[in-house]
Scaffold this motif. Structure first.
Motif, PDB file in Angstrom:
ATOM      1  N   GLU A  42       0.934  -1.556   0.193  1.00  0.00           N
ATOM      2  CA  GLU A  42      -0.139  -0.408  -0.446  1.00  0.00           C
ATOM      3  C   GLU A  42       0.820   1.403  -0.082  1.00  0.00           C
ATOM      4  OE1 GLU A  42      -3.086   0.074  -0.119  1.00  0.00           O
ATOM      5  OE2 GLU A  42      -2.979  -1.576   0.036  1.00  0.00           O
ATOM      6  N   LYS A  43       2.247   1.070   0.134  1.00  0.00           N
ATOM      7  CA  LYS A  43       3.210   2.212   0.732  1.00  0.00           C
ATOM      8  C   LYS A  43       3.127   2.950  -1.249  1.00  0.00           C
ATOM      9  CE  LYS A  43       5.891   1.443   4.384  1.00  0.00           C
ATOM     10  NZ  LYS A  43       7.007   1.133   4.786  1.00  0.00           N
ATOM     11  N   THR A  44       3.744   3.937  -1.492  1.00  0.00           N
ATOM     12  CA  THR A  44       4.201   4.496  -3.094  1.00  0.00           C
ATOM     13  C   THR A  44       6.106   4.586  -2.721  1.00  0.00           C
ATOM     14  OG1 THR A  44       2.294   5.989  -2.615  1.00  0.00           O
ATOM     15  CG2 THR A  44       4.073   6.510  -3.906  1.00  0.00           C
ATOM     16  N   PHE A  45       6.656   3.898  -3.907  1.00  0.00           N
ATOM     17  CA  PHE A  45       8.189   3.940  -4.249  1.00  0.00           C
ATOM     18  C   PHE A  45       8.613   4.660  -4.659  1.00  0.00           C
ATOM     19  CE2 PHE A  45       6.491   0.384  -1.652  1.00  0.00           C
ATOM     20  CZ  PHE A  45       7.478  -0.785  -1.199  1.00  0.00           C
ATOM     21  N   ASP A  46       9.687   5.808  -3.938  1.00  0.00           N
ATOM     22  CA  ASP A  46      10.022   6.468  -5.627  1.00  0.00           C
ATOM     23  C   ASP A  46      10.550   5.387  -5.862  1.00  0.00           C
ATOM     24  OD1 ASP A  46      11.497   8.111  -6.679  1.00  0.00           O
ATOM     25  OD2 ASP A  46      12.978   9.347  -4.810  1.00  0.00           O
ATOM     26  N   PHE A  47      10.720   5.296  -6.827  1.00  0.00           N
ATOM     27  CA  PHE A  47      11.821   4.431  -7.720  1.00  0.00           C
ATOM     28  C   PHE A  47      12.020   5.029  -9.618  1.00  0.00           C
ATOM     29  CE2 PHE A  47      11.349   0.281 -10.246  1.00  0.00           C
ATOM     30  CZ  PHE A  47      11.339  -0.527  -8.414  1.00  0.00           C
ATOM     31  N   GLY A  48      12.708   6.105  -9.494  1.00  0.00           N
ATOM     32  CA  GLY A  48      14.327   6.988 -10.016  1.00  0.00           C
ATOM     33  C   GLY A  48      13.256   6.620 -11.585  1.00  0.00           C
ATOM     34  N   THR A  49      14.499   6.029 -11.552  1.00  0.00           N
ATOM     35  CA  THR A  49      13.885   5.496 -13.695  1.00  0.00           C
ATOM     36  C   THR A  49      11.683   6.114 -14.646  1.00  0.00           C
ATOM     37  OG1 THR A  49      15.474   4.928 -14.715  1.00  0.00           O
ATOM     38  CG2 THR A  49      13.493   4.908 -15.979  1.00  0.00           C
ATOM     39  N   PHE A  50      10.954   5.294 -13.081  1.00  0.00           N
ATOM     40  CA  PHE A  50       9.533   4.863 -12.919  1.00  0.00           C
ATOM     41  C   PHE A  50       9.048   6.315 -12.578  1.00  0.00           C
ATOM     42  CE2 PHE A  50      11.616   0.526 -14.028  1.00  0.00           C
ATOM     43  CZ  PHE A  50      10.879   0.452 -15.766  1.00  0.00           C
ATOM     44  N   GLY A  51      10.126   7.091 -11.779  1.00  0.00           N
ATOM     45  CA  GLY A  51       8.985   7.672 -11.118  1.00  0.00           C
ATOM     46  C   GLY A  51       7.775   7.293  -9.306  1.00  0.00           C
ATOM     47  N   PRO A  52       6.885   7.748  -8.896  1.00  0.00           N
ATOM     48  CA  PRO A  52       6.738   6.686  -8.082  1.00  0.00           C
ATOM     49  C   PRO A  52       5.853   5.804  -8.078  1.00  0.00           C
ATOM     50  CG  PRO A  52       6.212   9.698  -7.856  1.00  0.00           C
ATOM     51  CD  PRO A  52       7.307   8.801  -9.286  1.00  0.00           C
ATOM     52  N   LEU A  53       5.888   4.755  -7.777  1.00  0.00           N
ATOM     53  CA  LEU A  53       5.261   4.047  -7.973  1.00  0.00           C
ATOM     54  C   LEU A  53       4.341   3.033  -6.749  1.00  0.00           C
ATOM     55  CD1 LEU A  53       7.626   1.600 -10.487  1.00  0.00           C
ATOM     56  CD2 LEU A  53       5.382   3.448 -10.946  1.00  0.00           C
ATOM     57  N   PRO A  54       2.856   2.827  -7.098  1.00  0.00           N
ATOM     58  CA  PRO A  54       2.249   2.184  -5.478  1.00  0.00           C
ATOM     59  C   PRO A  54       3.122   0.576  -5.191  1.00  0.00           C
ATOM     60  CG  PRO A  54       0.576   2.381  -7.472  1.00  0.00           C
ATOM     61  CD  PRO A  54       2.273   2.864  -7.622  1.00  0.00           C
ATOM     62  N   GLY A  55       3.135   0.443  -4.547  1.00  0.00           N
ATOM     63  CA  GLY A  55       3.941  -0.788  -3.702  1.00  0.00           C
ATOM     64  C   GLY A  55       3.376  -2.028  -5.250  1.00  0.00           C
ATOM     65  N   LYS A  56       2.122  -2.168  -4.753  1.00  0.00           N
ATOM     66  CA  LYS A  56       2.064  -3.585  -6.084  1.00  0.00           C
ATOM     67  C   LYS A  56       2.960  -3.559  -7.776  1.00  0.00           C
ATOM     68  CE  LYS A  56      -1.202  -6.669  -8.351  1.00  0.00           C
ATOM     69  NZ  LYS A  56      -2.815  -6.453  -8.656  1.00  0.00           N
ATOM     70  N   ASN A  57       2.772  -2.009  -7.243  1.00  0.00           N
ATOM     71  CA  ASN A  57       3.598  -1.777  -9.048  1.00  0.00           C
ATOM     72  C   ASN A  57       5.322  -1.690  -9.139  1.00  0.00           C
ATOM     73  OD1 ASN A  57       0.547  -1.373  -9.417  1.00  0.00           O
ATOM     74  ND2 ASN A  57       1.525   0.618 -11.275  1.00  0.00           N
ATOM     75  N   ALA A  58       5.264  -1.487  -7.741  1.00  0.00           N
ATOM     76  CA  ALA A  58       6.868  -1.716  -7.745  1.00  0.00           C
ATOM     77  C   ALA A  58       7.209  -2.792  -7.631  1.00  0.00           C
ATOM     78  CB  ALA A  58       7.223  -0.962  -6.494  1.00  0.00           C
ATOM     79  N   LEU A  59       6.340  -4.014  -7.308  1.00  0.00           N
ATOM     80  CA  LEU A  59       7.100  -5.002  -7.309  1.00  0.00           C
ATOM     81  C   LEU A  59       7.218  -6.063  -8.554  1.00  0.00           C
ATOM     82  CD1 LEU A  59       7.860  -7.437  -4.541  1.00  0.00           C
ATOM     83  CD2 LEU A  59       5.315  -7.839  -5.221  1.00  0.00           C
ATOM     84  N   ALA A  60       5.891  -5.617  -8.774  1.00  0.00           N
ATOM     85  CA  ALA A  60       6.053  -6.129  -9.949  1.00  0.00           C
ATOM     86  C   ALA A  60       7.217  -5.616 -11.329  1.00  0.00           C
ATOM     87  CB  ALA A  60       4.680  -5.604 -11.038  1.00  0.00           C
ATOM     88  N   VAL A  61       7.637  -4.578 -11.305  1.00  0.00           N
ATOM     89  CA  VAL A  61       8.991  -3.932 -11.778  1.00  0.00           C
ATOM     90  C   VAL A  61       9.975  -5.356 -11.198  1.00  0.00           C
ATOM     91  CG1 VAL A  61      10.476  -2.209 -12.581  1.00  0.00           C
ATOM     92  CG2 VAL A  61       8.011  -1.698 -12.548  1.00  0.00           C
ATOM     93  N   LEU A  62       9.903  -4.813  -9.944  1.00  0.00           N
ATOM     94  CA  LEU A  62      11.196  -5.893  -9.521  1.00  0.00           C
ATOM     95  C   LEU A  62      11.109  -7.289  -9.803  1.00  0.00           C
ATOM     96  CD1 LEU A  62      11.263  -3.849  -5.274  1.00  0.00           C
ATOM     97  CD2 LEU A  62      13.400  -3.742  -7.381  1.00  0.00           C
ATOM     98  N   PHE A  63       9.860  -7.891  -9.588  1.00  0.00           N
ATOM     99  CA  PHE A  63       9.453  -9.119 -10.493  1.00  0.00           C
ATOM    100  C   PHE A  63      10.160  -9.228 -11.697  1.00  0.00           C
ATOM    101  CE2 PHE A  63       7.133 -10.974 -12.960  1.00  0.00           C
ATOM    102  CZ  PHE A  63       6.993 -12.566 -13.129  1.00  0.00           C
ATOM    103  N   VAL A  64      10.209  -7.955 -12.586  1.00  0.00           N
ATOM    104  CA  VAL A  64      10.580  -8.314 -14.336  1.00  0.00           C
ATOM    105  C   VAL A  64      12.349  -7.935 -13.850  1.00  0.00           C
ATOM    106  CG1 VAL A  64      10.250  -7.713 -16.413  1.00  0.00           C
ATOM    107  CG2 VAL A  64       8.307  -7.641 -15.400  1.00  0.00           C
ATOM    108  N   ASP A  65      12.649  -7.858 -13.524  1.00  0.00           N
ATOM    109  CA  ASP A  65      14.068  -7.413 -12.806  1.00  0.00           C
ATOM    110  C   ASP A  65      14.896  -8.427 -12.803  1.00  0.00           C
ATOM    111  OD1 ASP A  65      16.167  -4.614 -13.103  1.00  0.00           O
ATOM    112  OD2 ASP A  65      16.334  -5.895 -11.495  1.00  0.00           O
ATOM    113  N   ASN A  66      14.623  -9.168 -11.411  1.00  0.00           N
ATOM    114  CA  ASN A  66      15.188  -9.915 -10.807  1.00  0.00           C
ATOM    115  C   ASN A  66      14.619 -11.316 -11.863  1.00  0.00           C
ATOM    116  OD1 ASN A  66      15.123 -12.817  -9.000  1.00  0.00           O
ATOM    117  ND2 ASN A  66      16.262 -11.115  -8.119  1.00  0.00           N
ATOM    118  N   LEU A  67      13.736 -12.163 -12.778  1.00  0.00           N
ATOM    119  CA  LEU A  67      13.574 -12.584 -13.301  1.00  0.00           C
ATOM    120  C   LEU A  67      14.627 -12.574 -15.059  1.00  0.00           C
ATOM    121  CD1 LEU A  67      12.049 -14.960 -14.058  1.00  0.00           C
ATOM    122  CD2 LEU A  67      10.786 -13.674 -15.494  1.00  0.00           C
TER     123      LEU A  67
END
Length: 190
Positions: free
Chosen positions: A91-116
């Protein structure tokens, strides 16, 4: 989609790849321009530590990053990262640099893609065949297909290169890496 479950599986798969890196492999070139194998693993550790601190609200923990410590540091940081992403963190908002501020679920989705995707990068660098989990690759493709096709996300100097073409019948993993500007099949660079 349950991105926490998908991310957990991606971390396990990438962790297995990292655990199999030999002492002579850390300097190998990867499909990520200007990054050697060690640089990708350090990037993944850094992501895990940074985002775990953001998700949990606790101070950032920093682990050893000498070659001999990288596999263990990845495993520890991965466990901390996965533990930090609870319902409250989503439920938090993450400062995500290149992608800007992202809701937690979206930040987790981007990190999932990156890791995979970096798991594939590591196997490509090591000259190994990467065995994709089609469910993970399909989910990651859906996420990455929403990334803007403009700087600072895509293009020279961006987080990803522009997509490359794939055959219409390409497997989900090949479609994912092509979408992120990587060529399939992997050609090991030594």
């Amino acid at each position: 989609m349950d991105f926490l479950a998908l991310t957990t599986r991606a971390h396990q798969a990438t962790g297995e790849t990292i655990a199999g890196i030999g002492t002579d492999d850390w300097d190998r070139s990867t499909p990520c321009a200007e990054w050697a194998v060690r640089d990708i693993v350090k990037h993944l550790i850094d992501n895990n530590e940074h985002r775990a601190a953001q998700a949990s609200g606790r101070p950032r923990r920093t682990r050893p990053t000498t070659d001999a410590d990288l596999a263990q540091s990845y495993a520890e940081s991965s466990a901390e990262f996965l533990a930090a992403f609870d319902a409250q963190a989503l439920e938090k908002t993450f400062d995500f640099g290149t992608f800007g501020p992202l809701p937690g679920k979206n930040a987790l989705a981007v990190l999932f893609v990156d890791n995979l995707t970096h798991g594939w990068d590591l196997d490509a660098a090591l000259g190994r065949e990467h065995v994709w989990d089609d469910e993970l690759a399909t989910a990651a493709f859906r996420v990455a297909s929403r990334y803007p096709d403009a700087m600072p996300v895509r293009g020279p100097g961006g987080a990803f290169d522009h997509a490359v073409e794939t055959p219409p019948d390409a497997a989900p993993g090949d479609r994912l890496i092509a979408l992120l500007g990587r060529s399939a099949p992997p050609i090991p660079r030594r």
